[in-house]
Design a protein around this motif. Structure first.
Motif, mmCIF file in Angstrom:
data_model
loop_
_atom_site.group_PDB
_atom_site.id
_atom_site.type_symbol
_atom_site.label_atom_id
_atom_site.label_comp_id
_atom_site.label_asym_id
_atom_site.label_seq_id
_atom_site.Cartn_x
_atom_site.Cartn_y
_atom_site.Cartn_z
ATOM 1 N N LYS A 166 -65.383 -13.051 -7.544
ATOM 2 C CA LYS A 166 -64.904 -13.798 -6.686
ATOM 3 C C LYS A 166 -65.789 -14.910 -6.171
ATOM 4 O O LYS A 166 -65.452 -15.761 -5.285
ATOM 5 C CB LYS A 166 -64.701 -13.119 -5.241
ATOM 6 C CG LYS A 166 -63.632 -11.585 -5.642
ATOM 7 C CD LYS A 166 -63.624 -10.948 -4.240
ATOM 8 C CE LYS A 166 -62.442 -10.055 -4.126
ATOM 9 N NZ LYS A 166 -62.389 -9.346 -3.174
ATOM 10 N N THR A 167 -66.992 -15.530 -6.993
ATOM 11 C CA THR A 167 -67.669 -16.276 -6.876
ATOM 12 C C THR A 167 -67.011 -17.711 -6.966
ATOM 13 O O THR A 167 -66.412 -17.752 -8.213
ATOM 14 C CB THR A 167 -68.881 -16.302 -7.851
ATOM 15 O OG1 THR A 167 -69.734 -15.135 -7.206
ATOM 16 C CG2 THR A 167 -69.888 -17.425 -7.257
ATOM 17 N N VAL A 168 -67.184 -18.449 -5.847
ATOM 18 C CA VAL A 168 -66.565 -20.001 -6.201
ATOM 19 C C VAL A 168 -67.641 -21.052 -6.183
ATOM 20 O O VAL A 168 -67.288 -22.408 -6.644
ATOM 21 C CB VAL A 168 -65.730 -20.219 -4.982
ATOM 22 C CG1 VAL A 168 -64.491 -19.294 -4.980
ATOM 23 C CG2 VAL A 168 -66.263 -20.384 -3.610
ATOM 24 N N GLU A 169 -69.010 -20.970 -6.011
ATOM 25 C CA GLU A 169 -69.867 -21.678 -6.302
ATOM 26 C C GLU A 169 -71.139 -21.150 -6.216
ATOM 27 O O GLU A 169 -71.403 -20.155 -5.577
ATOM 28 C CB GLU A 169 -69.853 -22.630 -4.817
ATOM 29 C CG GLU A 169 -70.989 -23.630 -4.959
ATOM 30 C CD GLU A 169 -70.717 -24.771 -3.626
ATOM 31 O OE1 GLU A 169 -71.668 -25.623 -3.403
ATOM 32 O OE2 GLU A 169 -70.101 -24.523 -2.874
ATOM 33 N N TYR A 170 -72.220 -21.693 -6.802
ATOM 34 C CA TYR A 170 -73.571 -21.315 -7.170
ATOM 35 C C TYR A 170 -74.567 -22.507 -6.694
ATOM 36 O O TYR A 170 -74.183 -23.562 -6.958
ATOM 37 C CB TYR A 170 -73.927 -20.886 -8.633
ATOM 38 C CG TYR A 170 -73.019 -19.743 -9.160
ATOM 39 C CD1 TYR A 170 -73.763 -18.369 -9.053
ATOM 40 C CD2 TYR A 170 -71.793 -19.561 -9.745
ATOM 41 C CE1 TYR A 170 -73.448 -17.416 -9.605
ATOM 42 C CE2 TYR A 170 -71.112 -18.543 -9.920
ATOM 43 C CZ TYR A 170 -71.832 -17.489 -10.002
ATOM 44 O OH TYR A 170 -71.359 -16.366 -10.482
ATOM 45 N N GLN A 171 -75.751 -22.174 -6.048
ATOM 46 C CA GLN A 171 -76.546 -22.800 -5.799
ATOM 47 C C GLN A 171 -78.121 -22.559 -6.513
ATOM 48 O O GLN A 171 -78.416 -21.256 -6.449
ATOM 49 C CB GLN A 171 -76.785 -23.291 -4.481
ATOM 50 C CG GLN A 171 -75.771 -23.948 -3.600
ATOM 51 C CD GLN A 171 -76.198 -24.218 -2.112
ATOM 52 O OE1 GLN A 171 -76.983 -23.819 -1.467
ATOM 53 N NE2 GLN A 171 -75.266 -25.115 -1.448
ATOM 54 N N LEU A 172 -78.659 -23.384 -7.077
ATOM 55 C CA LEU A 172 -80.179 -23.158 -7.676
ATOM 56 C C LEU A 172 -81.182 -23.890 -6.699
ATOM 57 O O LEU A 172 -81.275 -25.119 -6.247
ATOM 58 C CB LEU A 172 -80.397 -23.609 -8.781
ATOM 59 C CG LEU A 172 -81.570 -23.368 -9.678
ATOM 60 C CD1 LEU A 172 -81.629 -21.919 -9.844
ATOM 61 C CD2 LEU A 172 -81.656 -24.152 -10.963
ATOM 62 N N HIS A 173 -82.250 -23.079 -6.139
ATOM 63 C CA HIS A 173 -83.356 -23.584 -5.287
ATOM 64 C C HIS A 173 -84.565 -23.574 -6.136
ATOM 65 O O HIS A 173 -84.704 -22.396 -6.849
ATOM 66 C CB HIS A 173 -83.325 -22.791 -4.061
ATOM 67 C CG HIS A 173 -82.329 -22.960 -3.015
ATOM 68 N ND1 HIS A 173 -82.531 -23.242 -1.768
ATOM 69 C CD2 HIS A 173 -80.650 -23.289 -3.461
ATOM 70 C CE1 HIS A 173 -81.298 -23.414 -1.213
ATOM 71 N NE2 HIS A 173 -80.236 -23.385 -2.334
ATOM 72 N N PHE A 174 -85.194 -24.501 -5.909
ATOM 73 C CA PHE A 174 -86.794 -24.620 -6.746
ATOM 74 C C PHE A 174 -87.636 -24.754 -5.694
ATOM 75 O O PHE A 174 -87.581 -25.729 -4.732
ATOM 76 C CB PHE A 174 -86.626 -25.920 -7.544
ATOM 77 C CG PHE A 174 -88.054 -26.206 -8.381
ATOM 78 C CD1 PHE A 174 -88.411 -25.145 -9.270
ATOM 79 C CD2 PHE A 174 -88.539 -27.443 -8.187
ATOM 80 C CE1 PHE A 174 -89.735 -25.250 -9.714
ATOM 81 C CE2 PHE A 174 -89.675 -27.535 -8.675
ATOM 82 C CZ PHE A 174 -90.208 -26.705 -9.415
ATOM 83 N N GLU A 175 -88.674 -23.908 -5.594
ATOM 84 C CA GLU A 175 -89.590 -23.623 -4.492
ATOM 85 C C GLU A 175 -89.208 -23.962 -3.109
ATOM 86 O O GLU A 175 -89.741 -24.544 -2.451
ATOM 87 C CB GLU A 175 -90.793 -25.078 -4.966
ATOM 88 C CG GLU A 175 -91.416 -25.016 -6.213
ATOM 89 C CD GLU A 175 -92.181 -23.743 -6.309
ATOM 90 O OE1 GLU A 175 -92.583 -23.103 -5.209
ATOM 91 O OE2 GLU A 175 -92.729 -23.366 -7.538
ATOM 92 N N GLY A 176 -88.195 -23.294 -2.874
ATOM 93 C CA GLY A 176 -87.780 -23.277 -1.700
ATOM 94 C C GLY A 176 -86.346 -24.365 -1.283
ATOM 95 O O GLY A 176 -85.919 -24.436 -0.057
ATOM 96 N N GLN A 177 -86.366 -25.307 -2.111
ATOM 97 C CA GLN A 177 -85.450 -26.460 -1.919
ATOM 98 C C GLN A 177 -84.269 -26.455 -2.767
ATOM 99 O O GLN A 177 -84.401 -26.063 -3.980
ATOM 100 C CB GLN A 177 -86.275 -27.784 -2.003
ATOM 101 C CG GLN A 177 -87.449 -28.015 -1.026
ATOM 102 C CD GLN A 177 -86.823 -27.940 0.384
ATOM 103 O OE1 GLN A 177 -86.090 -28.533 0.520
ATOM 104 N NE2 GLN A 177 -87.819 -27.324 1.179
#
Length: 306
Positions: A54-65
């Motif tokens: 059911k995922t519609v979006e992903y986010q990748l965070h690098f060193e907390g940002q």
């Protein structure tokens, strides 16, 4: 009776809250890197993030940002996306996490993924003492030397299940092992580290040959435990992450619902049984009272007749 009903109502409320909590916060996604988590400078790497169907979006965070975001090309079918890094550098080495959105809700963060860039600066030298050919039961020591100023060294045995050892030293570090067994056979390399995610070029390989003398007291072990051992970089493959995290959540929710339904059924059966027993006692009491009244009247009538 009221106390039992209270307990059942509390259990129902607790299970309902658990189910609602599962619905409110999606489970954490799975993150991994291909081809590896240790990448030579300038080489590409792909970070994969896997959520639910059911995922519609992903986010990748690098060193907390926040570093990047991606939407599945076919929502409802693909439950993972990739975040390519065209060329690995010291600025792209570090710790990554990913999130996904299902509806309006964001998941918990994934476990951390530590990417290491190798091939920076100088090349260390690696040697083994007393030599590369030993018999089982002996102690050996690997020595890693690097002229460039560093205080941290890593020793890595080649292989998909290998874990790097960490030791500290000014220009060199020693990695003692022993007593060795045939499990210690293999090819070793060492690295100097300028921080946990930026490593030097690998040393020339050193192959350790261990001859088995058949001592049953020697139990093969891959590594000797050490207070300085370090293994944040467990080498894994994509196939280990194909299980959809949603399946686990659905199973938990179904178990909670089944448990809730069972408790409600038990409560209904108990209430029906109590009502039946109450009616039976009432009927028996009424019959007993009628019988006593009849006897009393009979005795009274006989007394009057006399």
């Amino acid at each position: 009776m009221p106390s039992i009903l209270t307990v059942l109502l509390c259990l129902e409320l607790y299970l309902s809250q658990r189910v609602n909590a599962q619905k409110r916060t999606p489970s954490k996604p799975v993150i991994w890197a291909k081809p590896d988590v240790m990448i030579p400078k300038g080489m590409p790497v792909v970070i994969w993030c896997q959520g639910t169907h059911k995922t519609v979006e992903y986010q990748l965070h690098f060193e907390g940002q926040l570093s990047a975001s991606e939407r599945p090309k076919t929502p409802g079918m693909m439950n993972k996306v990739k975040f390519p890094i065209p060329a690995m550098t010291s600025s792209t080495a570090g710790q990554y996490r990913c999130f996904y959105r299902s509806g309006e809700l964001w998941s918990e963060p994934s476990d951390p993924l530590d990417l290491v860039v190798t091939g920076m600066y100088d090349i260390p030298t690696l040697s083994v003492h007393p030599g590369p050919e030993v018999i089982s039961g002996e102690n050996v020591t690997f020595c890693c030397h690097l002229e460039t100023a560093t205080t941290t060294f890593f020793l890595l045995k080649e292989g998909r299940s290998s874990r790097p050892w960490r030791r500290y030293g000014k220009v060199q570090a020693k990695f003692p092992m022993g007593p060795v067994t045939t499990a210690h056979r293999g090819t070793y390399r060492c690295f100097g580290s300028y921080n946990n995610h930026v490593w030097s070029f690998p040393s020339e390989p050193v192959k350790l040959l261990v001859t088995d003398v058949g001592d049953p007291s020697l139990v093969p072990t891959e590594h000797i435990s050490s207070p300085d051992s370090w293994d944040p970089y467990l080498l894994t493959t994509e196939m280990q992450f194909q299980e959809d995290p949603a399946l686990r959540n659905y199973a938990i929710q179904n178990l909670l619902r089944i448990g809730l339904a069972f408790l409600v059924l038990v409560a209904l059966v108990w209430l029906l049984a109590e009502d039946w027993l109450h009616r039976k006692r009432t009927q028996e009491g009424t019959s007993r009272a009628s019988s006593l009244e009849c006897r009393r009247r009979f005795r009274t009538q006989r007394s009057l007749d006399k």
